[in-house]
Design a protein around this motif. Structure first.
Motif, PDB file in Angstrom:
ATOM      1  N   ILE A 190       0.836  -1.204   0.000  1.00 32.78           N
ATOM      2  CA  ILE A 190       0.000   0.000   0.000  1.00 32.78           C
ATOM      3  C   ILE A 190       0.868   1.251   0.000  1.00 32.78           C
ATOM      4  N   THR A 191       1.865   1.260   0.866  1.00 29.28           N
ATOM      5  CA  THR A 191       2.679   2.466   1.069  1.00 29.28           C
ATOM      6  C   THR A 191       3.498   2.817  -0.163  1.00 29.28           C
ATOM      7  N   ALA A 192       4.148   1.839  -0.770  1.00 29.53           N
ATOM      8  CA  ALA A 192       5.085   2.129  -1.854  1.00 29.53           C
ATOM      9  C   ALA A 192       4.418   2.793  -3.065  1.00 29.53           C
ATOM     10  N   PRO A 193       3.363   2.201  -3.648  1.00 27.19           N
ATOM     11  CA  PRO A 193       2.773   2.862  -4.832  1.00 27.19           C
ATOM     12  C   PRO A 193       2.121   4.202  -4.512  1.00 27.19           C
ATOM     13  N   LEU A 194       1.410   4.292  -3.390  1.00 31.31           N
ATOM     14  CA  LEU A 194       0.764   5.555  -3.042  1.00 31.31           C
ATOM     15  C   LEU A 194       1.792   6.660  -2.827  1.00 31.31           C
ATOM     16  N   THR A 195       2.836   6.346  -2.103  1.00 24.01           N
ATOM     17  CA  THR A 195       3.850   7.350  -1.811  1.00 24.01           C
ATOM     18  C   THR A 195       4.562   7.800  -3.072  1.00 24.01           C
ATOM     19  N   PHE A 196       4.894   6.855  -3.940  1.00 23.35           N
ATOM     20  CA  PHE A 196       5.610   7.209  -5.167  1.00 23.35           C
ATOM     21  C   PHE A 196       4.745   8.082  -6.068  1.00 23.35           C
ATOM     22  N   ILE A 197       3.501   7.678  -6.290  1.00 26.21           N
ATOM     23  CA  ILE A 197       2.634   8.422  -7.208  1.00 26.21           C
ATOM     24  C   ILE A 197       2.327   9.817  -6.667  1.00 26.21           C
ATOM     25  N   ILE A 198       1.884   9.884  -5.403  1.00 21.14           N
ATOM     26  CA  ILE A 198       1.518  11.181  -4.827  1.00 21.14           C
ATOM     27  C   ILE A 198       2.747  12.066  -4.654  1.00 21.14           C
ATOM     28  N   SER A 236      -5.039   0.808   7.433  1.00 20.36           N
ATOM     29  CA  SER A 236      -4.713   1.930   8.316  1.00 20.36           C
ATOM     30  C   SER A 236      -3.203   2.089   8.461  1.00 20.36           C
ATOM     31  N   GLY A 237      -2.497   0.969   8.617  1.00 20.59           N
ATOM     32  CA  GLY A 237      -1.041   1.032   8.744  1.00 20.59           C
ATOM     33  C   GLY A 237      -0.376   1.542   7.488  1.00 20.59           C
ATOM     34  N   GLY A 238      -0.823   1.052   6.320  1.00 16.02           N
ATOM     35  CA  GLY A 238      -0.218   1.496   5.069  1.00 16.02           C
ATOM     36  C   GLY A 238      -0.455   2.972   4.803  1.00 16.02           C
ATOM     37  N   LEU A 239      -1.657   3.448   5.069  1.00 15.95           N
ATOM     38  CA  LEU A 239      -1.961   4.869   4.850  1.00 15.95           C
ATOM     39  C   LEU A 239      -1.208   5.756   5.840  1.00 15.95           C
ATOM     40  N   THR A 240      -1.054   5.285   7.072  1.00 18.63           N
ATOM     41  CA  THR A 240      -0.288   6.056   8.056  1.00 18.63           C
ATOM     42  C   THR A 240       1.179   6.144   7.654  1.00 18.63           C
ATOM     43  N   MET A 241       1.753   5.047   7.185  1.00 18.08           N
ATOM     44  CA  MET A 241       3.132   5.070   6.721  1.00 18.08           C
ATOM     45  C   MET A 241       3.295   5.945   5.474  1.00 18.08           C
ATOM     46  N   THR A 242       2.248   6.002   4.662  1.00 17.11           N
ATOM     47  CA  THR A 242       2.286   6.893   3.499  1.00 17.11           C
ATOM     48  C   THR A 242       2.409   8.345   3.935  1.00 17.11           C
ATOM     49  N   LEU A 243       1.623   8.730   4.929  1.00 20.14           N
ATOM     50  CA  LEU A 243       1.723  10.100   5.448  1.00 20.14           C
ATOM     51  C   LEU A 243       3.102  10.366   6.032  1.00 20.14           C
ATOM     52  N   ILE A 266       9.254  13.131   2.746  1.00 20.37           N
ATOM     53  CA  ILE A 266      10.632  12.799   2.391  1.00 20.37           C
ATOM     54  C   ILE A 266      10.757  12.600   0.887  1.00 20.37           C
ATOM     55  N   ILE A 267       9.805  11.873   0.300  1.00 24.10           N
ATOM     56  CA  ILE A 267       9.860  11.621  -1.138  1.00 24.10           C
ATOM     57  C   ILE A 267       9.613  12.904  -1.921  1.00 24.10           C
ATOM     58  N   ILE A 268       8.718  13.751  -1.442  1.00 21.11           N
ATOM     59  CA  ILE A 268       8.454  15.010  -2.134  1.00 21.11           C
ATOM     60  C   ILE A 268       9.721  15.862  -2.184  1.00 21.11           C
ATOM     61  N   GLY A 296      15.522   8.291  -3.552  1.00 23.26           N
ATOM     62  CA  GLY A 296      14.758   8.836  -2.431  1.00 23.26           C
ATOM     63  C   GLY A 296      13.581   7.955  -2.062  1.00 23.26           C
ATOM     64  N   THR A 297      12.934   7.364  -3.061  1.00 20.60           N
ATOM     65  CA  THR A 297      11.791   6.490  -2.789  1.00 20.60           C
ATOM     66  C   THR A 297      12.210   5.241  -2.023  1.00 20.60           C
ATOM     67  N   ILE A 298      13.270   4.601  -2.474  1.00 21.71           N
ATOM     68  CA  ILE A 298      13.708   3.362  -1.827  1.00 21.71           C
ATOM     69  C   ILE A 298      14.192   3.635  -0.403  1.00 21.71           C
ATOM     70  N   LEU A 299      14.937   4.707  -0.208  1.00 23.60           N
ATOM     71  CA  LEU A 299      15.427   5.026   1.132  1.00 23.60           C
ATOM     72  C   LEU A 299      14.275   5.381   2.081  1.00 23.60           C
ATOM     73  N   SER A 300      13.257   6.053   1.557  1.00 23.36           N
ATOM     74  CA  SER A 300      12.101   6.363   2.410  1.00 23.36           C
ATOM     75  C   SER A 300      11.321   5.092   2.735  1.00 23.36           C
ATOM     76  N   MET A 301      11.276   4.138   1.808  1.00 25.07           N
ATOM     77  CA  MET A 301      10.646   2.863   2.118  1.00 25.07           C
ATOM     78  C   MET A 301      11.411   2.110   3.205  1.00 25.07           C
ATOM     79  N   SER A 302      12.732   2.276   3.202  1.00 26.57           N
ATOM     80  CA  SER A 302      13.531   1.663   4.263  1.00 26.57           C
ATOM     81  C   SER A 302      13.145   2.227   5.621  1.00 26.57           C
ATOM     82  N   ARG A 303      12.881   3.524   5.672  1.00 32.18           N
ATOM     83  CA  ARG A 303      12.447   4.115   6.942  1.00 32.18           C
ATOM     84  C   ARG A 303      11.080   3.576   7.341  1.00 32.18           C
TER      85      ARG A 303
END
Length: 288
Positions: free
Chosen positions: A81-89, A145-152, A157-159, A203-210
């Motif tokens: 959930i987190t990876a695609p949402l974060t990358f696209i947004i 809920s967890g994936g959306l919270t991690m997206t926020l 960081i990705i932006i 930046g995306t991969i490193l933020s996913m690591s966090r």
């Protein structure tokens, strides 16, 4: 005979350079030694407990039977959930702010808030996720809920990373594209994004690591420490690797400290693998 002032200044600068060089070397060695000691302790405790059964069993009250399966699957579900949402947004926001938004007071306010959000403590995002996703939207303590919270959490960081990568693209490339008759979107899609993609991807991969290593926000939204099943949907209860490790480390039985060390090894392998992948992909796309 006294030395010339230029010679004295040169000697003084050399002494200062030597002092700061020594201080920087000592700082580097301190960090490396601390990391090495941590790795040695974790490996000595957990390497004997790391086997195939540990990766395929669920958690148990018996240390010898405890496994990491539920935490691994929960992490994978959450990151799906987190990876695609974060990358696209994140990339879309960076493109708008750098390529389309004018230098107005509103855009400066948005930019300032994004930069400030990158430094907000993670538990604050957990409270936000608890209020919005768990209670207001009624998702409960689920993977969604967890994936959306991690997206926020990792979105700022990705932006910021994507903005810096887009800024690094020379303006001459944009002007050349406009001169060939391309409009702004064609220029962004075919010139800017390919040039900025290595930095965006890193930046995306490193933020996913966090996101994989965070614990506090997921504890706040209700991710549980003991799960004896793998998730079946995005509305299932879940646990993740850091929470499972924390649960083992807090148990009084001494053997669970070794089990927690084995979990840390698995988590470190995942994080180091993602960092290595970021370095590899960055070098590959930069060559292109």
């Amino acid at each position: 005979m006294n030395a010339f002032p230029e010679d004295r200044n040169l000697a003084k600068r050399k002494r200062k350079n030597k002092i700061f060089q020594t201080l920087f070397l000592m700082s580097t060695c301190f960090g490396v030694v601390a990391l090495a000691l941590l790795l040695i302790q974790v490996l000595s405790q957990g390497i004997g407990w790391l086997n195939w059964d540990f990766l395929t069993n669920f958690s148990s009250r018996i240390p010898e039977n405890a496994g990491f399966k539920a935490a691994i699957f929960g992490t994978l579900w959450m990151m799906s959930i987190t990876a695609p949402l974060t990358f696209i947004i994140g990339v879309a926001t960076a493109i708008y702010l750098e390529e389309y938004a004018k230098d107005t007071r509103l855009s400066r306010i948005i930019q300032t808030n994004i930069s400030n959000l990158a430094g907000v403590p993670s538990i604050v995002f957990g409270l936000l996720g608890l209020t919005i996703f768990v209670r207001l939207f009624g998702f409960g303590n689920s993977i969604l809920s967890g994936g959306l919270t991690m997206t926020l959490l990792v979105l700022p960081i990705i932006i910021v990373a994507s903005q810096e990568a887009i800024k690094a693209v020379p303006m001459s490339l944009r002007h050349a594209s406009f001169a060939m008759g391309a409009n702004r979107w064609q220029t962004v899609l075919r010139v800017v994004l390919p040039s900025a993609f290595p930095g965006i991807l890193t930046g995306t991969i490193l933020s996913m690591s966090r996101a994989i290593g965070e614990t506090a926000p997921l504890i706040v939204i209700g991710a549980v420490g003991y799960i004896a099943f793998t998730p079946e949907s995005f509305f299932s209860q879940f646990t993740v690797m850091p929470i499972q490790i924390y649960g083992w480390a807090s148990l009084p039985k001494a053997e669970f400290q070794n089990v927690a060390a084995a979990g840390i090894i698995v988590l470190l392998i995942a994080l180091l693998g993602m960092n290595a992948l970021a370095i590899y992909l960055r070098g590959k796309f930069q060559k292109k």
